[in-house]
Design a protein around this motif. Structure first.
Motif, PDB file in Angstrom:
ATOM      1  N   LYS A 192       0.807  -1.222   0.000  1.00  0.00           N
ATOM      2  CA  LYS A 192       0.000   0.000   0.000  1.00  0.00           C
ATOM      3  C   LYS A 192       0.842   1.275   0.000  1.00  0.00           C
ATOM      4  O   LYS A 192       0.297   2.382   0.041  1.00  0.00           O
ATOM      5  N   ASN A 193       2.152   1.096  -0.027  1.00  0.00           N
ATOM      6  CA  ASN A 193       3.081   2.228   0.023  1.00  0.00           C
ATOM      7  C   ASN A 193       2.847   3.097   1.259  1.00  0.00           C
ATOM      8  O   ASN A 193       3.053   4.306   1.240  1.00  0.00           O
ATOM      9  N   ASP A 194       2.405   2.466   2.329  1.00  0.00           N
ATOM     10  CA  ASP A 194       2.141   3.159   3.592  1.00  0.00           C
ATOM     11  C   ASP A 194       3.203   2.721   4.600  1.00  0.00           C
ATOM     12  O   ASP A 194       3.113   1.644   5.190  1.00  0.00           O
ATOM     13  N   TYR A 195       4.198   3.571   4.786  1.00  0.00           N
ATOM     14  CA  TYR A 195       5.319   3.253   5.666  1.00  0.00           C
ATOM     15  C   TYR A 195       5.036   3.612   7.127  1.00  0.00           C
ATOM     16  O   TYR A 195       5.848   3.331   7.993  1.00  0.00           O
ATOM     17  N   SER A 196       3.914   4.250   7.400  1.00  0.00           N
ATOM     18  CA  SER A 196       3.699   4.865   8.713  1.00  0.00           C
ATOM     19  C   SER A 196       3.748   3.862   9.863  1.00  0.00           C
ATOM     20  O   SER A 196       4.303   4.158  10.933  1.00  0.00           O
ATOM     21  N   PHE A 197       3.185   2.665   9.656  1.00  0.00           N
ATOM     22  CA  PHE A 197       3.156   1.690  10.743  1.00  0.00           C
ATOM     23  C   PHE A 197       4.565   1.213  11.087  1.00  0.00           C
ATOM     24  O   PHE A 197       4.918   1.086  12.264  1.00  0.00           O
ATOM     25  N   PHE A 198       5.358   0.966  10.069  1.00  0.00           N
ATOM     26  CA  PHE A 198       6.713   0.485  10.337  1.00  0.00           C
ATOM     27  C   PHE A 198       7.587   1.606  10.901  1.00  0.00           C
ATOM     28  O   PHE A 198       8.381   1.379  11.820  1.00  0.00           O
ATOM     29  N   ILE A 199       7.447   2.810  10.374  1.00  0.00           N
ATOM     30  CA  ILE A 199       8.219   3.935  10.903  1.00  0.00           C
ATOM     31  C   ILE A 199       7.890   4.149  12.375  1.00  0.00           C
ATOM     32  O   ILE A 199       8.786   4.362  13.205  1.00  0.00           O
ATOM     33  N   THR A 200       6.607   4.059  12.726  1.00  0.00           N
ATOM     34  CA  THR A 200       6.193   4.213  14.123  1.00  0.00           C
ATOM     35  C   THR A 200       6.802   3.124  14.995  1.00  0.00           C
ATOM     36  O   THR A 200       7.246   3.383  16.121  1.00  0.00           O
ATOM     37  N   MET A 201       6.864   1.902  14.481  1.00  0.00           N
ATOM     38  CA  MET A 201       7.476   0.803  15.228  1.00  0.00           C
ATOM     39  C   MET A 201       8.951   1.094  15.514  1.00  0.00           C
ATOM     40  O   MET A 201       9.440   0.866  16.637  1.00  0.00           O
ATOM     41  N   VAL A 202       9.660   1.607  14.529  1.00  0.00           N
ATOM     42  CA  VAL A 202      11.087   1.908  14.710  1.00  0.00           C
ATOM     43  C   VAL A 202      11.269   3.088  15.665  1.00  0.00           C
ATOM     44  O   VAL A 202      12.169   3.078  16.519  1.00  0.00           O
ATOM     45  N   ILE A 203      10.428   4.099  15.537  1.00  0.00           N
ATOM     46  CA  ILE A 203      10.489   5.242  16.458  1.00  0.00           C
ATOM     47  C   ILE A 203      10.290   4.769  17.893  1.00  0.00           C
ATOM     48  O   ILE A 203      11.043   5.147  18.808  1.00  0.00           O
TER      49      ILE A 203
END
Length: 243
Positions: A215-226
């Protein structure tokens, strides 16, 4: 924004430098153990945390395969290598990626260690299908070139490097471990702490990656790394500011 909290904690830790040597040493030893155990466990290695510690100390654990022993030892050597290239300020490159992967797979699959796959693959349980093997060299060249031009927050950059690398799935095996090593390479070379994706979070980790890929939605993974970076910063601050 979560970056605000993250950067505030980083500034607080940076203000305390130089950090106490013995505290940093013990934190580093725990990090290497946690990182090795969790990264291998995500991929199916059955060594427990304590067994991983014993293997890294040079002792063989009965009832465990030679592959599992090699995976632990190799991962520790790959961490050492990443730390060395960070201290030498080496940039991201294809040769660096291949060197990390070679360490991950050496004595496990020497034929494919550090070599881009020459066959097509599917990722078990994922909706995303990696590109055909003939496209891998061009995709990896583009990955490195585009990543080195990114002008975004370093933690987002690290998360995207991991995600985009796994999307290509350039090797027949060892992609996950290599991706997490690359992510931490990017974090460390920008002055952040390496993070550990916990094996217990495997399902949400895979879901976040698949969402980015399909889905080209990186937000969930970026939030996990943050969140992982915030947790690591808090761990350091709690021990260093114990008074």
């Amino acid at each position: 924004m979560m970056f605000t909290e993250l950067d505030s904690l980083k500034a607080k830790l940076d203000a305390l430098r130089p950090l106490p040597k013995h505290t940093v040493k013990s934190l580093h030893e725990q990090l290497v153990l946690d990182w090795t155990y969790n990264s291998n466990a995500i991929e199916g290695n059955t060594l427990t945390l304590k067994e991983t510690k014993v293997v890294l100390e040079g002792i063989t654990v009965g009832g465990k395969s030679m592959r599992e022993h090699c995976e632990a030892i190799n991962h520790k050597e790959a961490i050492d290598f990443v730390e060395d290239i960070v201290s030498n300020k080496a940039p991201l490159s294809e040769s660096l990626i291949k060197s990390i992967h070679h360490l991950v797979l050496k004595q496990i699959d020497d034929e494919n260690a550090g070599v881009y796959r020459q066959q097509n693959v599917v990722i078990s349980g994922a909706e995303h299908r990696p590109p055909g093997c003939i496209k891998v060299p061009d995709e990896m060249q583009t990955l490195v070139e585009c990543h080195n031009r990114l002008e975004i927050h370093p933690v987002e950059s690290a998360a995207r490097l991991h995600t985009d690398f796994v999307k290509i799935h350039p090797f027949v095996d060892g992609n996950g471990r290599t991706a997490r090593l690359l992510m931490n390479f990017e974090l460390m070379r920008n002055g952040y702490l390496p993070v550990v994706i916990k094996a217990k979070d495997r399902l949400s980790y895979y879901d976040a990656l698949d969402t980015a890929h399909t889905k080209n939605d990186y937000s969930f993974f970026i939030t996990m790394v943050i969140n992982a970076e915030i947790a690591m910063l808090n761990t350091y601050l709690e021990l260093i500011c114990c008074d």
